[in-house]
Design a protein around this motif. Sequence first.
Motif: not given
Length: 258
Positions: A1, A32-33, A68-69
């Motif tokens: 994610m 990426e996280r 975050e989307g």
Amino acid sequence: MFVLQAQGLTKIYGSRGQVATRAVDNLSLEVERGEFLGIMGPSGSGKTTLLNLLATIDQPTAGTVIIEGRNTATLRNDELALFRRRRLGFIFQDYNLLDSLTIRENIALPLVLDRRPPAAIRARVEEVARQLGLTGILDKYPYEVSGGQQQRTAAARAIVHEPAIVLADEPTGNLDSRSARDLMEVLTLLNQNGATIVMVTHDPFAASFCRRILFIRDGRIYSELRRGESRPAFFQRILDALALIGGETDESVAVGGA
Ligand SMILES: Nc1ncnc2c1ncn2[C@@H]1O[C@H](COP(=O)(O)OP(=O)(O)OP(=O)(O)O)[C@@H](O)[C@H]1O
Ligand SMILES: [Mg+2]
């Protein structure tokens, strides 16, 4: 994610009557996280402009920033301000602490603005202060502590509310080499504890603490390095990459021609 996705980001300055500067040119990147990403490049290559676009402080001429989307272009100004406050953390070259607040109050600021309960704020500030070695100076004012301590305070403030991403622009720019190393060790610790960090820097030493580096030239991604080896070996590879790109490590040195 991915925590952050930038697609086709373009920023053009000063188009009316003057020669337009394409500070950022159709640039895409993904974070990426848990990443610790560095952005390097010659002076004027568009690093600060890019960071301000990612930070939603500045609006792109074209392209999108998704955090975050969430497509940040769809947020109204007040929603964006709230989103920035809750989901982003910032570290600037000149610390940007509030002089009239103590170190403790500066660190607590994002939580106070979010109206968290005082007991929870106190506990969280003390936890972060312990991690960053600031416990002994919590009740001092910024002018009473060193530049290195001020910047560690800024780092504490940037992560106290557990943002999706911490954005740092030349965080070691005003620090002596000892304090710069301390700060980079602190950022490494925060990254190991889960913080996602994007840091713009001129300084190859600071950059060597990152896990991945994007080299920017003329507003575009020129190359990318990933750290596999030890930090000192990565430092050497960064120097080699900078020599190739024609990027100086000292702001006062003119950028070489192509
Ligand atoms: N507000 C502005 N108005 C007009 N042009 C700008 C503005 N801000 C930046 N620029 C131009 O955009 C380009 C990129 O600038 P930017 O500040 O992003 O570079 P940088 O890579 O951060 O440089 P440095 O390493 O010196 O901080 C430069 O040509 C700069 O002159
Ligand atoms: Mg800059």
